[in-house]
Design a protein around this motif. Sequence first.
Motif, mmCIF file in Angstrom:
data_model
loop_
_atom_site.group_PDB
_atom_site.id
_atom_site.type_symbol
_atom_site.label_atom_id
_atom_site.label_comp_id
_atom_site.label_asym_id
_atom_site.label_seq_id
_atom_site.Cartn_x
_atom_site.Cartn_y
_atom_site.Cartn_z
ATOM 1 N N TYR A 2 18.197 126.301 -41.925
ATOM 2 C CA TYR A 2 17.770 126.376 -43.331
ATOM 3 C C TYR A 2 16.253 126.403 -43.386
ATOM 4 O O TYR A 2 15.585 125.608 -42.740
ATOM 5 N N GLU A 3 15.723 127.332 -44.174
ATOM 6 C CA GLU A 3 14.280 127.400 -44.388
ATOM 7 C C GLU A 3 13.901 126.970 -45.800
ATOM 8 O O GLU A 3 12.824 126.452 -46.023
ATOM 9 N N THR A 4 14.809 127.216 -46.759
ATOM 10 C CA THR A 4 14.544 126.891 -48.159
ATOM 11 C C THR A 4 15.772 126.234 -48.764
ATOM 12 O O THR A 4 16.864 126.794 -48.725
ATOM 13 N N VAL A 5 15.557 125.042 -49.332
ATOM 14 C CA VAL A 5 16.634 124.270 -49.953
ATOM 15 C C VAL A 5 16.338 124.193 -51.450
ATOM 16 O O VAL A 5 15.326 123.616 -51.857
ATOM 17 N N LEU A 6 17.190 124.787 -52.248
ATOM 18 C CA LEU A 6 17.009 124.765 -53.705
ATOM 19 C C LEU A 6 17.686 123.532 -54.292
ATOM 20 O O LEU A 6 18.856 123.266 -54.000
ATOM 21 N N VAL A 7 16.939 122.804 -55.130
ATOM 22 C CA VAL A 7 17.459 121.594 -55.762
ATOM 23 C C VAL A 7 17.295 121.705 -57.276
ATOM 24 O O VAL A 7 16.207 121.472 -57.809
ATOM 25 N N PRO A 8 18.351 122.076 -57.986
ATOM 26 C CA PRO A 8 18.280 122.056 -59.452
ATOM 27 C C PRO A 8 18.294 120.598 -59.931
ATOM 28 O O PRO A 8 19.029 119.769 -59.387
ATOM 29 N N THR A 9 17.484 120.291 -60.929
ATOM 30 C CA THR A 9 17.417 118.917 -61.428
ATOM 31 C C THR A 9 17.302 118.881 -62.942
ATOM 32 O O THR A 9 16.674 119.747 -63.546
ATOM 33 N N ASP A 10 17.928 117.867 -63.515
ATOM 34 C CA ASP A 10 17.758 117.604 -64.943
ATOM 35 C C ASP A 10 17.072 116.258 -65.155
ATOM 36 O O ASP A 10 16.977 115.767 -66.260
ATOM 37 N N GLY A 11 16.620 115.640 -64.058
ATOM 38 C CA GLY A 11 15.931 114.371 -64.139
ATOM 39 C C GLY A 11 16.848 113.160 -64.145
ATOM 40 O O GLY A 11 16.385 112.029 -64.217
ATOM 41 N N SER A 12 18.142 113.374 -64.032
ATOM 42 C CA SER A 12 19.100 112.271 -64.074
ATOM 43 C C SER A 12 19.180 111.572 -62.719
ATOM 44 O O SER A 12 18.721 112.090 -61.693
ATOM 45 N N ALA A 13 19.815 110.399 -62.715
ATOM 46 C CA ALA A 13 20.045 109.668 -61.468
ATOM 47 C C ALA A 13 20.896 110.505 -60.517
ATOM 48 O O ALA A 13 20.685 110.487 -59.302
ATOM 49 N N ARG A 14 21.834 111.249 -61.060
ATOM 50 C CA ARG A 14 22.673 112.115 -60.226
ATOM 51 C C ARG A 14 21.831 113.183 -59.530
ATOM 52 O O ARG A 14 22.027 113.477 -58.355
ATOM 53 N N SER A 15 20.909 113.761 -60.268
ATOM 54 C CA SER A 15 20.035 114.780 -59.681
ATOM 55 C C SER A 15 19.122 114.181 -58.618
ATOM 56 O O SER A 15 18.842 114.824 -57.608
ATOM 57 N N ARG A 16 18.650 112.963 -58.850
ATOM 58 C CA ARG A 16 17.804 112.301 -57.849
ATOM 59 C C ARG A 16 18.585 112.040 -56.562
ATOM 60 O O ARG A 16 18.043 112.172 -55.464
ATOM 61 N N ALA A 17 19.854 111.671 -56.683
ATOM 62 C CA ALA A 17 20.688 111.465 -55.496
ATOM 63 C C ALA A 17 20.823 112.773 -54.713
ATOM 64 O O ALA A 17 20.719 112.785 -53.479
ATOM 65 N N ALA A 18 21.029 113.864 -55.413
ATOM 66 C CA ALA A 18 21.114 115.173 -54.757
ATOM 67 C C ALA A 18 19.778 115.538 -54.123
ATOM 68 O O ALA A 18 19.739 116.079 -53.006
ATOM 69 N N ALA A 19 18.685 115.233 -54.808
ATOM 70 C CA ALA A 19 17.358 115.537 -54.275
ATOM 71 C C ALA A 19 17.108 114.780 -52.974
ATOM 72 O O ALA A 19 16.557 115.337 -52.020
ATOM 73 N N ARG A 20 17.514 113.522 -52.931
ATOM 74 C CA ARG A 20 17.338 112.745 -51.699
ATOM 75 C C ARG A 20 18.104 113.382 -50.536
ATOM 76 O O ARG A 20 17.607 113.460 -49.412
ATOM 77 N N ARG A 21 19.308 113.839 -50.803
ATOM 78 C CA ARG A 21 20.101 114.508 -49.760
ATOM 79 C C ARG A 21 19.409 115.812 -49.345
ATOM 80 O O ARG A 21 19.336 116.141 -48.165
ATOM 81 N N ALA A 22 18.893 116.547 -50.309
ATOM 82 C CA ALA A 22 18.200 117.807 -50.015
ATOM 83 C C ALA A 22 16.942 117.558 -49.182
ATOM 84 O O ALA A 22 16.641 118.328 -48.263
ATOM 85 N N ILE A 23 16.229 116.502 -49.500
ATOM 86 C CA ILE A 23 15.018 116.172 -48.750
ATOM 87 C C ILE A 23 15.369 115.812 -47.312
ATOM 88 O O ILE A 23 14.691 116.247 -46.369
ATOM 89 N N ASP A 24 16.433 115.046 -47.115
ATOM 90 C CA ASP A 24 16.881 114.723 -45.758
ATOM 91 C C ASP A 24 17.233 115.996 -44.988
ATOM 92 O O ASP A 24 16.862 116.153 -43.822
ATOM 93 N N LEU A 25 17.937 116.897 -45.653
ATOM 94 C CA LEU A 25 18.322 118.160 -45.030
ATOM 95 C C LEU A 25 17.084 118.988 -44.683
ATOM 96 O O LEU A 25 16.969 119.528 -43.566
ATOM 97 N N ALA A 26 16.159 119.074 -45.616
ATOM 98 C CA ALA A 26 14.926 119.842 -45.388
ATOM 99 C C ALA A 26 14.105 119.235 -44.249
ATOM 100 O O ALA A 26 13.553 119.967 -43.411
ATOM 101 N N ALA A 27 14.025 117.924 -44.198
ATOM 102 C CA ALA A 27 13.271 117.265 -43.127
ATOM 103 C C ALA A 27 13.915 117.549 -41.769
ATOM 104 O O ALA A 27 13.211 117.793 -40.775
ATOM 105 N N THR A 28 15.222 117.540 -41.719
ATOM 106 C CA THR A 28 15.939 117.799 -40.467
ATOM 107 C C THR A 28 15.666 119.204 -39.941
ATOM 108 O O THR A 28 15.483 119.399 -38.745
ATOM 109 N N TYR A 29 15.628 120.178 -40.845
ATOM 110 C CA TYR A 29 15.480 121.576 -40.433
ATOM 111 C C TYR A 29 14.067 122.131 -40.601
ATOM 112 O O TYR A 29 13.844 123.315 -40.363
ATOM 113 N N GLY A 30 13.125 121.304 -41.025
ATOM 114 C CA GLY A 30 11.767 121.793 -41.238
ATOM 115 C C GLY A 30 11.688 122.787 -42.387
ATOM 116 O O GLY A 30 10.908 123.729 -42.353
ATOM 117 N N ALA A 31 12.510 122.571 -43.397
ATOM 118 C CA ALA A 31 12.607 123.500 -44.527
ATOM 119 C C ALA A 31 11.717 123.058 -45.686
ATOM 120 O O ALA A 31 11.223 121.926 -45.733
#
Length: 143
Positions: A2-31
Motif C-alpha cells: 500500500y502506498e496511499t491509504v484513504l480515510v474518510p472521516t466525519d469527526g466521530s469517535a468511529r471515524s477516529r478508530a478507523a483513522a488509528r487503524r489506517a495510520i497503523d497500516l500506513a506506518a507498516t507499509y510506509g504509506a
Amino acid sequence: MYETVLVPTDGSARSRAAARRAIDLAATYGATVQALSVIDASDLGLWTSADVPVDRVQASLRDAAEMAVEEIDVLTAESDVPCETTLRIGVPHREILDAVEEGGADIVVMATHGRTGLEHALLGSTTERVVRLADVPVLTVRE
C-alpha cells in the motif's frame, strides 16, 4: 503493498478508530494517509429558513469538516506518517469513490457506519455503498 491509504472521516469517535487503524497500516507499509471529509450536499438544503443564513450553515459545516481532517493530520504526525487532507462537497459515497480514483488510493479504511436510523434503512449507509462500488479493498473498522 500500500502506498496511499484513504480515510474518510466525519469527526466521530468511529471515524477516529478507523483513522488509528489506517495510520497503523500506513506506518507498516510506509504509506501516506489521505484524510477526506465530505460535506454532505443534502445537509446544505436542510437549513434554508430566513432565521438561519445559509452562508453561516455552510461555514459551520466546513469548519466541522476541517476539524475532522486536522484531527487525523495530528494523529499521523504523532506517528511520523505523512498525511494529506482534503475537503469535498457532494454525495459522500460518490465523493469517496472519486477520491479513490483521483488520489490513487490503494485501500480505503473507514468506520463500519456513521448515520443510522431511518435514513440508513431507506438509503443504505455510505460504508455499504463504498464497499459495494470501490475498485480497491475497503477495510471497515468497528469502534
